[in-house]
Design a protein around this motif. Structure first.
Motif, mmCIF file in Angstrom:
data_model
loop_
_atom_site.group_PDB
_atom_site.id
_atom_site.type_symbol
_atom_site.label_atom_id
_atom_site.label_comp_id
_atom_site.label_asym_id
_atom_site.label_seq_id
_atom_site.Cartn_x
_atom_site.Cartn_y
_atom_site.Cartn_z
ATOM 1 N N LEU A 40 0.769 -1.115 -0.066
ATOM 2 C CA LEU A 40 -0.060 -0.008 -0.105
ATOM 3 C C LEU A 40 0.882 1.347 -0.005
ATOM 4 O O LEU A 40 0.331 2.421 0.005
ATOM 5 C CB LEU A 40 -0.810 -0.086 1.149
ATOM 6 N N THR A 41 2.017 1.131 -0.028
ATOM 7 C CA THR A 41 3.318 2.096 0.335
ATOM 8 C C THR A 41 2.721 3.379 -0.836
ATOM 9 O O THR A 41 2.611 4.399 -0.565
ATOM 10 C CB THR A 41 4.684 1.870 0.179
ATOM 11 N N ALA A 42 2.921 2.887 -1.955
ATOM 12 C CA ALA A 42 2.768 3.890 -3.213
ATOM 13 C C ALA A 42 1.495 4.626 -3.050
ATOM 14 O O ALA A 42 1.348 5.841 -3.170
ATOM 15 C CB ALA A 42 2.840 3.218 -4.425
ATOM 16 N N SER A 43 0.354 4.009 -2.980
ATOM 17 C CA SER A 43 -1.119 4.651 -3.097
ATOM 18 C C SER A 43 -1.358 5.612 -1.975
ATOM 19 O O SER A 43 -1.872 6.627 -1.981
ATOM 20 C CB SER A 43 -2.133 3.393 -3.159
ATOM 21 N N LEU A 44 -0.719 5.105 -0.782
ATOM 22 C CA LEU A 44 -0.876 5.876 0.375
ATOM 23 C C LEU A 44 -0.134 7.124 0.429
ATOM 24 O O LEU A 44 -0.581 8.116 0.987
ATOM 25 C CB LEU A 44 -0.679 5.202 1.608
ATOM 26 N N GLN A 45 1.062 7.076 -0.403
ATOM 27 C CA GLN A 45 1.783 8.180 -0.415
ATOM 28 C C GLN A 45 1.279 9.392 -1.519
ATOM 29 O O GLN A 45 1.170 10.394 -0.979
ATOM 30 C CB GLN A 45 3.193 7.957 -0.864
ATOM 31 N N ARG A 46 0.507 8.801 -2.231
ATOM 32 C CA ARG A 46 -0.314 9.693 -3.044
ATOM 33 C C ARG A 46 -1.299 10.415 -2.532
ATOM 34 O O ARG A 46 -1.723 11.410 -2.971
ATOM 35 C CB ARG A 46 -0.604 9.003 -4.642
ATOM 36 N N LYS B 180 10.041 -1.191 -7.053
ATOM 37 C CA LYS B 180 8.915 -1.193 -5.965
ATOM 38 C C LYS B 180 9.120 -1.510 -4.705
ATOM 39 O O LYS B 180 8.672 -2.276 -3.975
ATOM 40 C CB LYS B 180 7.897 -2.380 -6.667
ATOM 41 N N LEU B 181 10.082 -0.686 -4.134
ATOM 42 C CA LEU B 181 10.499 -0.908 -2.927
ATOM 43 C C LEU B 181 9.640 -0.153 -1.981
ATOM 44 O O LEU B 181 9.100 0.855 -2.057
ATOM 45 C CB LEU B 181 11.979 -0.202 -2.709
ATOM 46 N N PRO B 182 9.353 -0.930 -0.683
ATOM 47 C CA PRO B 182 8.567 0.058 0.423
ATOM 48 C C PRO B 182 9.289 0.901 1.102
ATOM 49 O O PRO B 182 9.682 0.831 2.095
ATOM 50 C CB PRO B 182 7.987 -1.364 0.946
ATOM 51 N N VAL B 183 9.445 2.126 0.575
ATOM 52 C CA VAL B 183 10.304 3.453 1.368
ATOM 53 C C VAL B 183 9.506 4.113 1.952
ATOM 54 O O VAL B 183 8.724 4.630 1.250
ATOM 55 C CB VAL B 183 11.195 4.062 0.447
ATOM 56 N N SER B 184 9.033 4.224 3.274
ATOM 57 C CA SER B 184 7.810 4.638 4.014
ATOM 58 C C SER B 184 7.990 6.188 4.026
ATOM 59 O O SER B 184 6.931 7.075 3.859
ATOM 60 C CB SER B 184 7.859 4.049 5.395
ATOM 61 N N PHE B 185 9.224 6.808 4.436
ATOM 62 C CA PHE B 185 9.394 8.396 4.546
ATOM 63 C C PHE B 185 9.665 8.909 3.390
ATOM 64 O O PHE B 185 10.324 8.506 2.298
ATOM 65 C CB PHE B 185 10.685 8.503 5.439
ATOM 66 N N PRO B 186 9.305 10.266 3.278
ATOM 67 C CA PRO B 186 9.586 11.098 2.224
ATOM 68 C C PRO B 186 11.418 11.468 2.333
ATOM 69 O O PRO B 186 11.877 11.425 3.595
ATOM 70 C CB PRO B 186 9.086 12.252 2.364
ATOM 71 N N PHE B 187 11.929 11.604 1.130
ATOM 72 C CA PHE B 187 13.486 12.153 1.098
ATOM 73 C C PHE B 187 13.068 13.659 1.714
ATOM 74 O O PHE B 187 12.199 14.396 1.569
ATOM 75 C CB PHE B 187 13.695 12.291 -0.279
ATOM 76 N N GLU B 188 13.992 14.000 2.146
ATOM 77 C CA GLU B 188 14.564 15.435 2.897
ATOM 78 C C GLU B 188 15.379 16.140 2.191
ATOM 79 O O GLU B 188 16.673 15.593 2.114
ATOM 80 C CB GLU B 188 14.742 15.593 4.399
ATOM 81 N N GLN C 265 13.750 5.377 6.792
ATOM 82 C CA GLN C 265 12.748 4.321 6.645
ATOM 83 C C GLN C 265 12.304 3.905 8.272
ATOM 84 O O GLN C 265 12.874 4.023 9.315
ATOM 85 C CB GLN C 265 13.452 3.138 6.212
ATOM 86 N N TYR C 266 11.001 3.687 8.102
ATOM 87 C CA TYR C 266 10.165 3.553 9.598
ATOM 88 C C TYR C 266 10.640 2.440 10.227
ATOM 89 O O TYR C 266 11.215 1.421 9.641
ATOM 90 C CB TYR C 266 8.704 3.362 9.021
ATOM 91 N N THR C 267 10.959 2.700 11.623
ATOM 92 C CA THR C 267 11.461 1.649 12.587
ATOM 93 C C THR C 267 10.501 0.319 12.263
ATOM 94 O O THR C 267 9.331 0.196 12.106
ATOM 95 C CB THR C 267 11.254 1.752 13.917
ATOM 96 N N GLY C 268 11.299 -0.764 12.374
ATOM 97 C CA GLY C 268 10.550 -2.222 12.076
ATOM 98 C C GLY C 268 10.528 -2.547 10.670
ATOM 99 O O GLY C 268 10.001 -3.731 10.130
ATOM 100 N N MET C 269 10.794 -1.699 9.955
ATOM 101 C CA MET C 269 10.849 -1.863 8.279
ATOM 102 C C MET C 269 12.276 -2.277 7.868
ATOM 103 O O MET C 269 13.335 -1.690 8.256
ATOM 104 C CB MET C 269 10.212 -0.837 7.431
#
Length: 427
Positions: A257-263, A317-325, A351-355
């Protein structure tokens, strides 16, 4: 004094020091230093690298006595090195002063921030190491020494970004400026538009940065500008931490769900403004735990590196949870500063803890390194001794200064001793 274990803020670095000490004055600290084979100092534990890892004594300085001493000309101040940036900036404000710049969190100790090159954003503003004008250090024998550009200058040059290897900073003379207020503006903008306007924005605003999720074509642009005096802000953060924490927990359970939730998140970003005293506007709440890697690149290479990293994430298609800063930092002349080659674009990957993050960062690191990137000392990286020697022309000078200041290697740990080749017969 305790003998319990220690871990850093993110929970990924653990240590089993033989004691954790919180001295109240220099006499107590000197007893700890002279009575220990190895000593490391910890602040808020915001380093993601094993800088504070030790089986010797681990020291916290936040209970040490000390006071803020403003110079007669109001251009500098001697500050206790163990104070947190939160405490320091509040005390400065009470006396009518501010730091020239800050990052977006403030629990770090002053010494920790300076000794690792912590920074905020601003094309004309350097990292926090650049505001240091003098140091009062405790040496391995428990004695103290002062150093600045005129007195013990070699020690001073190395100490400006020291990783805690030359002694324990007791007090630091820092640049200060008259107290000022800031107005913060946040809005969503298309990445394509932001790339075209970036140089103009950097010239227009004293502070500018953005965040971009790897699966969105929109970015969150944040600017800070000095403004007229105003009341403190009602909101103490620039983001909705509860909503972001819920998103992170969701993608940890369901990475697809990473990509769809980020959008979806980016569709809900609304323009927002807050203003107030600078020391209240710079920092924000950052309680969602993560791992972080950050590189400082030649400013001209910043967008190329960001684009390549995002393309790589999308392609695999990597599950990278956080945005780049993405931030800007001025160049400097500090021996071990990642910014000493000139103005930099700073890119942080989280990357979010636990991922999963180790393999992710290991694959991403060559992207940034290939475009001239040098990692933040306190953020995740895989540099070894030869890498550091290649990236930093003053490596030998720094290493020599460490060996002179601490020939017994008391202030090193195994990681730093290997990184700077401090394991020879004379250490």
């Amino acid at each position: 004094m305790t003998t319990t274990g220690w871990q850093n803020w993110s929970g990924s670095v653990h240590a089993t020091p033989n004691r954790i000490a919180e001295p109240r004055d220099e006499a107590e600290l000197a007893q700890i230093v002279t009575g220990s084979d190895r000593v490391r100092v910890t602040g808020a534990g915001h380093s993601f690298m094993p800088l504070c890892e030790t089986d010797g004594a681990l020291v916290r300085l936040d209970r040490m006595d000390g006071e803020l001493q403003i110079a007669a000309d109001g251009a500098s101040a001697w500050a206790p090195a163990g104070w947190s940036l939160a405490r320091l900036t509040e005390k400065l404000w009470e006396k009518g002063y501010s730091l020239p710049n800050q990052g977006d969190v403030n629990p770090q100790s002053l010494a920790g921030a300076i000794s690792t090159g912590t920074h905020g954003t601003g094309a004309s503003l350097g990292n926090l190491s650049t505001i240091a004008r003098g140091f009062r250090l405790m040496r391995a024998d428990g004695g103290t020494i002062l150093c600045d550009a005129d007195e013990e200058s070699e020690l001073f040059e190395a100490q400006r970004l020291s990783l805690g290897l030359l002694g324990i900073a007791l007090a630091i003379r820092i640049d200060i400026v008259p107290a000022y207020h800031l107005v913060e503006d946040i809005r969503a903008v298309p990445m394509a538009e932001l790339a075209e306007q970036w140089d103009d924005l950097a010239d227009e605003y004293r502070h500018v940065e953005f965040w971009v999720f790897p699966y969105s074509d929109m970015a969150i642009l944040k600017t800070l500008e000095p403004c007229a005096a105003c009341d403190p802000p009602k909101k103490q953060t620039d983001m909705d931490e509860k909503a972001f924490a819920l998103y992170c927990k969701t993608v940890r359970r369901m990475p697809k769900l990473t990509a769809s939730l980020q959008r979806q998140i980016m569709k809900g970003v609304k323009p927002a403004t807050r203003s107030g005293p600078a020391y209240r506007i710079f920092p924000s709440e950052r309680n969602v735990r993560f791992e972080e890697m950050e590189h400082q690149l030649p400013r001209a290479n910043g967008f190329a590196a960001l684009t390549e990293a995002i393309d790589w994430i999308r392609r695999k298609k990597l599950p990278v949870s956080f945005p780049f800063e993405f931030r800007l930092v001025a160049g400097d002349d500090i021996w071990m500063s990642p910014f000493n080659a000139g103005p930099c674009a700073s890119i942080s990957m989280h990357q979010y803890t636990g991922m999963p993050w180790r393999e992710l960062f290991a694959e991403a690191e060559p992207i940034f390194r290939s475009l001239g990137g040098r990692p933040h000392w306190a953020k995740r990286h895989t540099l070894g001794r030869d890498d550091v020697a290649t990236l930093y022309p003053k490596f030998d000078d720094f290493r020599a200064a460490v060996r002179t200041a601490d020939p017994g290697g008391k202030f090193a740990n195994d990681y730093l001793a290997a990184l700077f080749d401090l394991e020879g017969d004379d250490v």
